[in-house]
Design a protein around this motif. Structure first.
Motif, PDB file in Angstrom:
ATOM      1  N   GLU A  49      -9.729   2.781  -0.580  1.00  0.00           N
ATOM      2  CA  GLU A  49     -10.760   2.308   0.347  1.00  0.00           C
ATOM      3  C   GLU A  49     -10.689   0.790   0.485  1.00  0.00           C
ATOM      4  O   GLU A  49     -10.859   0.248   1.562  1.00  0.00           O
ATOM      5  N   ARG A  50     -10.420   0.099  -0.636  1.00  0.00           N
ATOM      6  CA  ARG A  50     -10.286  -1.362  -0.611  1.00  0.00           C
ATOM      7  C   ARG A  50      -8.966  -1.801   0.000  1.00  0.00           C
ATOM      8  O   ARG A  50      -8.888  -2.845   0.645  1.00  0.00           O
ATOM      9  N   SER A  51      -7.924  -1.007  -0.230  1.00  0.00           N
ATOM     10  CA  SER A  51      -6.573  -1.375   0.193  1.00  0.00           C
ATOM     11  C   SER A  51      -5.870  -0.133   0.733  1.00  0.00           C
ATOM     12  O   SER A  51      -5.129   0.531   0.015  1.00  0.00           O
ATOM     13  N   PRO A  52      -6.097   0.182   2.023  1.00  0.00           N
ATOM     14  CA  PRO A  52      -5.541   1.420   2.609  1.00  0.00           C
ATOM     15  C   PRO A  52      -4.015   1.414   2.658  1.00  0.00           C
ATOM     16  O   PRO A  52      -3.368   0.362   2.563  1.00  0.00           O
ATOM     17  N   LEU A  53      -3.467   2.607   2.858  1.00  0.00           N
ATOM     18  CA  LEU A  53      -2.012   2.746   3.014  1.00  0.00           C
ATOM     19  C   LEU A  53      -1.534   1.877   4.159  1.00  0.00           C
ATOM     20  O   LEU A  53      -2.184   1.810   5.206  1.00  0.00           O
ATOM     21  N   PRO A  54      -0.396   1.218   4.003  1.00  0.00           N
ATOM     22  CA  PRO A  54       0.096   0.327   5.056  1.00  0.00           C
ATOM     23  C   PRO A  54       0.683   1.053   6.265  1.00  0.00           C
ATOM     24  O   PRO A  54       0.686   0.515   7.363  1.00  0.00           O
ATOM     25  N   ARG A  77       8.950   3.930   2.128  1.00  0.00           N
ATOM     26  CA  ARG A  77       8.876   2.838   1.159  1.00  0.00           C
ATOM     27  C   ARG A  77       7.528   2.109   1.171  1.00  0.00           C
ATOM     28  O   ARG A  77       6.969   1.849   0.094  1.00  0.00           O
ATOM     29  N   PRO A  78       6.958   1.762   2.334  1.00  0.00           N
ATOM     30  CA  PRO A  78       5.686   1.026   2.295  1.00  0.00           C
ATOM     31  C   PRO A  78       4.567   1.798   1.591  1.00  0.00           C
ATOM     32  O   PRO A  78       3.857   1.240   0.755  1.00  0.00           O
ATOM     33  N   ASN A  79       4.407   3.086   1.919  1.00  0.00           N
ATOM     34  CA  ASN A  79       3.333   3.879   1.308  1.00  0.00           C
ATOM     35  C   ASN A  79       3.593   4.145  -0.169  1.00  0.00           C
ATOM     36  O   ASN A  79       2.690   4.004  -1.002  1.00  0.00           O
ATOM     37  N   ALA A  80       4.819   4.536  -0.505  1.00  0.00           N
ATOM     38  CA  ALA A  80       5.135   4.832  -1.905  1.00  0.00           C
ATOM     39  C   ALA A  80       4.967   3.585  -2.770  1.00  0.00           C
ATOM     40  O   ALA A  80       4.372   3.640  -3.843  1.00  0.00           O
ATOM     41  N   SER A  81       5.455   2.466  -2.297  1.00  0.00           N
ATOM     42  CA  SER A  81       5.336   1.220  -3.041  1.00  0.00           C
ATOM     43  C   SER A  81       3.867   0.839  -3.238  1.00  0.00           C
ATOM     44  O   SER A  81       3.453   0.436  -4.329  1.00  0.00           O
ATOM     45  N   HIS A  82       3.087   0.986  -2.182  1.00  0.00           N
ATOM     46  CA  HIS A  82       1.666   0.646  -2.248  1.00  0.00           C
ATOM     47  C   HIS A  82       0.948   1.522  -3.283  1.00  0.00           C
ATOM     48  O   HIS A  82       0.211   1.015  -4.134  1.00  0.00           O
ATOM     49  N   LEU A  83       1.181   2.828  -3.216  1.00  0.00           N
ATOM     50  CA  LEU A  83       0.517   3.738  -4.140  1.00  0.00           C
ATOM     51  C   LEU A  83       0.964   3.514  -5.582  1.00  0.00           C
ATOM     52  O   LEU A  83       0.129   3.480  -6.492  1.00  0.00           O
ATOM     53  N   GLY A  97     -10.633   9.584  -8.667  1.00  0.00           N
ATOM     54  CA  GLY A  97     -11.774   8.807  -8.169  1.00  0.00           C
ATOM     55  C   GLY A  97     -11.462   7.324  -8.085  1.00  0.00           C
ATOM     56  O   GLY A  97     -11.805   6.660  -7.096  1.00  0.00           O
ATOM     57  N   ARG A  98     -10.803   6.787  -9.087  1.00  0.00           N
ATOM     58  CA  ARG A  98     -10.425   5.372  -9.078  1.00  0.00           C
ATOM     59  C   ARG A  98      -9.418   5.079  -7.972  1.00  0.00           C
ATOM     60  O   ARG A  98      -9.474   4.038  -7.330  1.00  0.00           O
ATOM     61  N   MET A  99      -8.463   5.995  -7.742  1.00  0.00           N
ATOM     62  CA  MET A  99      -7.487   5.798  -6.663  1.00  0.00           C
ATOM     63  C   MET A  99      -8.173   5.849  -5.302  1.00  0.00           C
ATOM     64  O   MET A  99      -7.826   5.084  -4.404  1.00  0.00           O
ATOM     65  N   ARG A 100      -9.150   6.738  -5.137  1.00  0.00           N
ATOM     66  CA  ARG A 100      -9.891   6.798  -3.877  1.00  0.00           C
ATOM     67  C   ARG A 100     -10.564   5.455  -3.605  1.00  0.00           C
ATOM     68  O   ARG A 100     -10.491   4.915  -2.504  1.00  0.00           O
TER      69      ARG A 100
END
Length: 121
Positions: free
Chosen positions: A113-118, A32-38, A106-109
């Motif tokens: 970088e600004r907000s890494p996976l939790p 949930r944390p990673n999927a929600s973040h992405l 590219g935009r997701m990368r």
């Protein structure tokens, strides 16, 4: 779809199962944390999201959409698989054409970088 149309990715957390998998065009992400973040980052990335079709039932839905990423138009499909409880257990995203997909990657990368996976992927 409604979260992406509104740009409100934060609303997704509560509808995701704890062990959800998000399959992006690049990789699979678990939990949930990673999927929600992405999915939230994608909500910020996509502009002018317009749902163009919906197919399925309460357990398995497929949604077609168009959107804009920077100056590129994209066509996409989101497949949502749900548990009996209604929680999303698997979300799969398909995007085309390739040039627009490369821009989105590219935009997701940059966003990651600004907000890494939790959580550790």
């Amino acid at each position: 779809m409604s979260a992406w149309r509104s740009g409100d990715g934060d609303s997704l957390y509560d509808v995701l199962a704890e062990d959800v998998t998000f399959s992006s065009p690049v990789a699979d992400y678990h939990g949930r944390p990673n999927a929600s973040h992405l999915l939230g980052l994608i909500a910020e990335l996509l502009e002018e999201v317009d749902q163009t079709g919906a197919y399925g039932d309460e357990r398995d839905g497929v949604y077609a959409f168009t959107a804009r990423v920077e100056d590129r138009r994209v066509q996409g499909i989101v497949r949502e698989e749900r548990a009996e409880t209604g929680e999303l257990t698997h979300v799969t995203l398909f995007l085309r054409p390739y040039a627009a997909l490369r821009t989105a990657i590219g935009r997701m990368r940059e966003a990651l970088e600004r907000s890494p996976l939790p959580a550790r992927a």
